[in-house]
Design an enzyme around this catalytic site. Structure first.
Site, PDB file in Angstrom:
ATOM      1  N   GLY A 246      -5.683   5.758   2.317  1.00 49.03           N
ATOM      2  CA  GLY A 246      -5.666   7.176   2.341  1.00 49.03           C
ATOM      3  C   GLY A 246      -4.676   7.577   1.164  1.00 49.03           C
ATOM      4  N   HIS A 247      -5.366   8.216   0.078  1.00 47.56           N
ATOM      5  CA  HIS A 247      -4.654   8.390  -1.210  1.00 47.56           C
ATOM      6  C   HIS A 247      -4.382   9.836  -1.164  1.00 47.56           C
ATOM      7  CE1 HIS A 247      -6.348   4.335  -3.318  1.00 47.56           C
ATOM      8  NE2 HIS A 247      -5.645   4.479  -2.068  1.00 47.56           N
TER       9      HIS A 247
ATOM     10  N   ARG B 258     -23.178 -12.694   4.869  1.00 49.57           N
ATOM     11  CA  ARG B 258     -24.427 -12.481   4.365  1.00 49.57           C
ATOM     12  C   ARG B 258     -25.317 -11.905   5.283  1.00 49.57           C
ATOM     13  NH1 ARG B 258     -24.920 -18.659   2.672  1.00 49.57           N
ATOM     14  NH2 ARG B 258     -23.841 -18.728   4.656  1.00 49.57           N
TER      15      ARG B 258
ATOM     16  N   LYS C 158      -0.894   5.586  -5.348  1.00 46.16           N
ATOM     17  CA  LYS C 158      -1.757   5.303  -6.312  1.00 46.16           C
ATOM     18  C   LYS C 158      -2.486   6.599  -6.624  1.00 46.16           C
ATOM     19  CE  LYS C 158      -3.166   2.287  -3.257  1.00 46.16           C
ATOM     20  NZ  LYS C 158      -2.116   2.151  -2.674  1.00 46.16           N
TER      21      LYS C 158
ATOM     22  N   GLY D 213       0.855  -1.043   0.199  1.00 47.10           N
ATOM     23  CA  GLY D 213       0.010   0.080  -0.026  1.00 47.10           C
ATOM     24  C   GLY D 213       0.970   1.289  -0.109  1.00 47.10           C
ATOM     25  N   ASP D 214       0.200   2.388  -0.203  1.00 43.44           N
ATOM     26  CA  ASP D 214       0.752   3.642  -0.112  1.00 43.44           C
ATOM     27  C   ASP D 214       1.725   3.982  -1.276  1.00 43.44           C
ATOM     28  OD1 ASP D 214      -0.656   4.142   2.218  1.00 43.44           O
ATOM     29  OD2 ASP D 214       0.873   3.572   3.466  1.00 43.44           O
ATOM     30  N   GLU D 215       1.576   3.132  -2.242  1.00 45.09           N
ATOM     31  CA  GLU D 215       2.642   3.445  -3.400  1.00 45.09           C
ATOM     32  C   GLU D 215       2.586   4.910  -4.123  1.00 45.09           C
ATOM     33  OE1 GLU D 215       0.448   0.893  -3.120  1.00 45.09           O
ATOM     34  OE2 GLU D 215       1.536  -1.088  -2.817  1.00 45.09           O
TER      35      GLU D 215
ATOM     36  N   ARG E   7       0.288   6.775  11.551  1.00 48.55           N
ATOM     37  CA  ARG E   7       1.546   6.175  12.169  1.00 48.55           C
ATOM     38  C   ARG E   7       2.789   6.114  11.240  1.00 48.55           C
ATOM     39  NH1 ARG E   7      -1.341   0.550  12.287  1.00 48.55           N
ATOM     40  NH2 ARG E   7      -2.168   1.185  10.128  1.00 48.55           N
TER      41      ARG E   7
ATOM     42  N   THR F  55      -5.136  -7.035   4.652  1.00 48.88           N
ATOM     43  CA  THR F  55      -6.809  -6.375   4.848  1.00 48.88           C
ATOM     44  C   THR F  55      -7.592  -7.494   4.239  1.00 48.88           C
ATOM     45  OG1 THR F  55      -7.939  -4.436   4.244  1.00 48.88           O
ATOM     46  CG2 THR F  55      -6.554  -5.300   2.470  1.00 48.88           C
TER      47      THR F  55
ATOM     48  N   VAL G 186       8.771  11.761  -9.528  1.00 47.80           N
ATOM     49  CA  VAL G 186       9.888  12.400  -8.737  1.00 47.80           C
ATOM     50  C   VAL G 186       9.759  13.251  -7.759  1.00 47.80           C
ATOM     51  CG1 VAL G 186      11.495  11.983 -10.463  1.00 47.80           C
ATOM     52  CG2 VAL G 186      10.376  13.915 -10.754  1.00 47.80           C
ATOM     53  N   GLY G 187       8.319  13.355  -7.403  1.00 46.53           N
ATOM     54  CA  GLY G 187       7.834  14.283  -6.227  1.00 46.53           C
ATOM     55  C   GLY G 187       6.321  14.017  -6.000  1.00 46.53           C
TER      56      GLY G 187
ATOM     57  N   GLN H  97      -5.059  -0.350  -1.064  1.00 44.09           N
ATOM     58  CA  GLN H  97      -4.220  -1.225  -0.480  1.00 44.09           C
ATOM     59  C   GLN H  97      -3.002  -1.581  -1.272  1.00 44.09           C
ATOM     60  OE1 GLN H  97      -7.861  -1.852   0.434  1.00 44.09           O
ATOM     61  NE2 GLN H  97      -7.054   0.008   1.946  1.00 44.09           N
TER      62      GLN H  97
HETATM   63  P1  GDP Z   1      -1.522   5.761  -1.904  1.00 41.14           P
HETATM   64  O1  GDP Z   1      -2.299   5.328  -0.813  1.00 41.14           O
HETATM   65  O2  GDP Z   1      -0.965   4.629  -2.847  1.00 41.14           O
HETATM   66  O3  GDP Z   1      -2.494   6.659  -2.780  1.00 41.14           O
HETATM   67  O4  GDP Z   1      -0.408   6.570  -1.452  1.00 41.14           O
HETATM   68  P2  GDP Z   1      -0.165   7.539  -0.075  1.00 41.14           P
HETATM   69  O5  GDP Z   1      -0.750   8.794  -0.478  1.00 41.14           O
HETATM   70  O6  GDP Z   1      -0.628   6.825   1.104  1.00 41.14           O
HETATM   71  O7  GDP Z   1       1.292   7.751   0.167  1.00 41.14           O
HETATM   72  C1  GDP Z   1       2.090   8.252  -0.791  1.00 41.14           C
HETATM   73  C2  GDP Z   1       2.996   9.504  -0.301  1.00 41.14           C
HETATM   74  O8  GDP Z   1       4.074   9.868  -1.104  1.00 41.14           O
HETATM   75  C3  GDP Z   1       1.938  10.678  -0.343  1.00 41.14           C
HETATM   76  O9  GDP Z   1       2.407  11.475   0.845  1.00 41.14           O
HETATM   77  C4  GDP Z   1       2.162  11.355  -1.900  1.00 41.14           C
HETATM   78  O10 GDP Z   1       1.913  12.677  -1.703  1.00 41.14           O
HETATM   79  C5  GDP Z   1       3.721  11.036  -1.716  1.00 41.14           C
HETATM   80  N1  GDP Z   1       4.197  10.840  -3.144  1.00 41.14           N
HETATM   81  C6  GDP Z   1       3.671  10.206  -4.292  1.00 41.14           C
HETATM   82  N2  GDP Z   1       4.480  10.119  -5.218  1.00 41.14           N
HETATM   83  C7  GDP Z   1       5.532  10.710  -4.804  1.00 41.14           C
HETATM   84  C8  GDP Z   1       6.814  10.724  -5.448  1.00 41.14           C
HETATM   85  O11 GDP Z   1       7.243  10.468  -6.486  1.00 41.14           O
HETATM   86  N3  GDP Z   1       8.098  11.338  -4.581  1.00 41.14           N
HETATM   87  C9  GDP Z   1       7.730  11.617  -3.264  1.00 41.14           C
HETATM   88  N4  GDP Z   1       8.570  12.284  -2.761  1.00 41.14           N
HETATM   89  N5  GDP Z   1       6.615  11.602  -2.892  1.00 41.14           N
HETATM   90  C10 GDP Z   1       5.596  10.950  -3.628  1.00 41.14           C
HETATM   91  P1  IMO Z   2      -3.969   2.732   0.890  1.00 42.13           P
HETATM   92  O1  IMO Z   2      -4.909   2.598  -0.249  1.00 42.13           O
HETATM   93  C1  IMO Z   2      -1.163   1.053   3.739  1.00 42.13           C
HETATM   94  C2  IMO Z   2      -3.037  -2.273   6.514  1.00 42.13           C
HETATM   95  C3  IMO Z   2      -2.972  -1.647   7.801  1.00 42.13           C
HETATM   96  C4  IMO Z   2      -2.885  -3.141   8.479  1.00 42.13           C
HETATM   97  C5  IMO Z   2      -3.627  -4.068   7.570  1.00 42.13           C
HETATM   98  C6  IMO Z   2      -5.167  -4.063   7.829  1.00 42.13           C
HETATM   99  O2  IMO Z   2      -3.761   4.041   1.162  1.00 42.13           O
HETATM  100  O3  IMO Z   2      -2.501   1.941   0.019  1.00 42.13           O
HETATM  101  P2  IMO Z   2      -7.591  -2.764   8.029  1.00 42.13           P
HETATM  102  O4  IMO Z   2      -7.655  -1.244   8.201  1.00 42.13           O
HETATM  103  O5  IMO Z   2      -7.652  -3.306   6.559  1.00 42.13           O
HETATM  104  O6  IMO Z   2      -7.982  -3.838   8.902  1.00 42.13           O
HETATM  105  O7  IMO Z   2      -5.757  -3.105   7.923  1.00 42.13           O
HETATM  106  O8  IMO Z   2      -3.358  -3.272   6.457  1.00 42.13           O
HETATM  107  N1  IMO Z   2      -3.623  -1.309   5.352  1.00 42.13           N
HETATM  108  C7  IMO Z   2      -2.972  -0.298   4.847  1.00 42.13           C
HETATM  109  N2  IMO Z   2      -1.668   0.079   4.558  1.00 42.13           N
HETATM  110  N3  IMO Z   2      -2.028   1.668   2.871  1.00 42.13           N
HETATM  111  C8  IMO Z   2      -3.408   1.667   3.000  1.00 42.13           C
HETATM  112  O9  IMO Z   2      -4.297   1.726   2.039  1.00 42.13           O
HETATM  113  C9  IMO Z   2      -3.922   0.326   3.860  1.00 42.13           C
HETATM  114  N4  IMO Z   2      -4.936  -0.094   4.283  1.00 42.13           N
HETATM  115  C10 IMO Z   2      -4.914  -1.025   5.171  1.00 42.13           C
HETATM  116  O10 IMO Z   2      -1.954  -0.710   8.353  1.00 42.13           O
HETATM  117  O11 IMO Z   2      -1.570  -3.404   8.504  1.00 42.13           O
HETATM  118 MG    MG Z   3      -2.284   5.557   1.367  1.00 43.55          MG
END
Ligand code: GDP
Ligand code: IMO
Ligand code: MG
Length: 421
Positions: free
Chosen positions: A40-41, A143, A16, A12-14, A301, A237, A410-411, A222
């Site tokens: 959280g996107h 269900r 997206k 997750g948090d790549e 966190r 998840t 890159v940002g 995720q």
């Molecule tokens: P998501 O859940 O996959 O949408 O990713 P998150 O928003 O949770 O986490 C990605 C974090 O990296 C966010 O704070 C973005 O603003 C930031 N971000 C995304 N792409 C880049 C990047 O190429 N470089 C940097 N430094 N930050 C980035």
């Molecule tokens: P995005 O879409 C990162 C993780 C939680 C926990 C596990 C289970 O922003 O990439 P849950 O709330 O589903 O019971 O949690 O999955 N987790 C994530 N980690 N990004 C997320 O979403 C996540 N959604 C759930 O931290 O380890």
């Molecule tokens: Mg996220």
């Protein structure tokens, strides 16, 4: 027309949200197909930083349709807050935001169940975001769940009471104090609020759009390593985060899937518990956390950080049928003295290049050491200006995984993006 899918290949948090926002101008429709407010996107543009939880990341582009698909679980309180904060940023009309009647509801008692279950697990807790997502999906497959379409039925309150009472019975087995009344009030407020939105049979609509040659992008939440089947179970998840989830989460046939965009960070992060073979608990891990601002977008966190893990990436590419890779946060690696990439694992005396069933402390990463770069890359917009060492890093990954990397981010800002031919 086929539907393109963008999904996370790690924990997750790549990034997206950022990339969906960048790609939205190329599409007519953006949809979310699984997960809920555990997501959280983050989107950044014009000095605005905004985090979406339930709403697709195409919402800032006027005239684009955004659909919350049937595979999603919705908390009305969080949904309302999301809309309110979008209004504060100047969005006035939400006619383009459609919600599937088959999406499930997260009840206040689902949140309590999540917290009670996690507390009872002690040290082995999953590290849930505590948004009630797991218990809501349990009720869906059990269900028992309530769906968005139910809120317009005359006996909705009875249905609610029935399920909520069931949860109260279950909660008796936990010694867990709770008080539902405050959240319940906001929740019913949120239910009334949702009634003013376009509640639709999204599976019909999406297939109609495809027949009309409208272009659709499905936005995953995720990541693959958090998938209920293929992730690091039980530290996962509760939804199908992989490409197959698009079919069940939107009602599209497998043959309708077009490109599969797999997004990964140039390193790895994980928030919550569970195995993480390339985790760095040293200064380098702290460097990545600091430079990458690695704090959870939903819970705040700190995210655990580590080197890129190629066996895990290859696994995710295989499960999803990824056709194009997008690499984010390359800028964060700038100024390191070297970069490690995990190419396999040492398990006892064997070297393996696949993800073993059990990932425990006996699974040690085997690294290939690559050169780093010192040049600031955050203002570069063309591949030809990238430092040679980064080009080598990109080409090394492509050669290992056999899928082209088409985007380098890159940002955090929308504009910080490099498209590769
Ligand atoms: P998501 O859940 O996959 O949408 O990713 P998150 O928003 O949770 O986490 C990605 C974090 O990296 C966010 O704070 C973005 O603003 C930031 N971000 C995304 N792409 C880049 C990047 O190429 N470089 C940097 N430094 N930050 C980035
Ligand atoms: P995005 O879409 C990162 C993780 C939680 C926990 C596990 C289970 O922003 O990439 P849950 O709330 O589903 O019971 O949690 O999955 N987790 C994530 N980690 N990004 C997320 O979403 C996540 N959604 C759930 O931290 O380890
Ligand atoms: Mg996220």
């Amino acid at each position: 027309m086929k539907i393109n899918v963008l999904l996370g290949l790690q924990w997750g948090d790549e990034g997206k949200g950022k990339i969906v926002d960048v790609l939205t101008p190329n599409y007519d429709v953006i949809t979310r197909f699984q997960g809920g407010p555990n997501a959280g996107h983050t989107l950044e543009f014009n000095n605005i930083k905004h985090i979406l939880h339930t709403i697709p990341s195409g919402i800032f582009h006027k005239n684009k349709i955004n659909i919350i698909g049937n595979g999603i679980v919705i908390d009305p309180v969080i949904f309302k807050k999301e809309i309110v904060s979008l209004k504060k940023l100047g969005l006035t009309s939400f006619n383009n935001l459609l919600i599937s009647k088959k999406a499930h509801l997260i009840l206040p008692s689902h949140r309590v169940l999540d917290a009670a279950s996690e507390t009872s697990k002690g040290k082995t807790k999953i590290g849930s975001t505590l948004k009630g997502v797991g218990p809501a999906y349990m009720d869906k497959t059990g269900r028992n769940g309530l769906r968005i379409g139910d809120i317009c039925t005359t006996d909705f309150y009875e249905k609610y009471k029935f399920l909520s009472n069931k949860h109260k019975e279950i909660l008796k087995q936990y010694n867990f104090p709770y008080n539902l009344s405050e959240y319940e009030k906001d929740w019913f407020d949120g239910i009334e609020f949702i009634k003013s939105f376009n509640l639709v049979n999204s599976e019909y609509l999406i297939n109609q759009f495809l027949n009309e040659n409208k272009s659709i992008l499905a936005e995953g939440a995720q990541g693959t390593l958090l998938d209920i089947d293929f992730g690091s179970y039980p530290f996962v998840t509760s939804s199908t985060t992989v490409c197959a989830g698009t079919c069940t989460g939107l009602g599209v046939a497998p043959g309708k899937i077009g490109e599969v965009f797999g997004i990964f960070k140039a390193y790895c992060t994980r928030v919550g518990g569970g195995p993480f073979p390339t985790e760095l608990t040293d200064e380098t891990g702290k460097f990545l956390q600091r430079e990458g601002h690695e704090f959870g977008a939903t819970t705040g966190r700190p995210r655990r950080c580590g080197w890129l893990d190629l066996p895990a990436l290859k696994y995710a590419i295989m499960i999803n049928g990824v056709t194009q890779l997008f690499m984010t946060k390359a800028d964060v690696l700038t100024n390191l003295s070297f970069i490690n990439v995990c190419t396999g694992y040492k398990v006892n005396d064997d070297i393996i290049n696949y993800l073993p069933f059990e990932i425990n402390e006996n699974v040690k990463p085997v690294y290939k050491k690559l050169k780093s770069w010192k040049k600031n890359i955050s203002n570069i917009s063309s591949t030809k200006d990238l430092p040679l060492e980064l080009i080598h890093y990109i080409e090394f990954i492509e050669k290992e995984v056999n899928v082209p990397i088409k985007i380098i981010s890159v940002g955090a800002d929308r504009k910080k993006i490099i498209f590769r031919n």
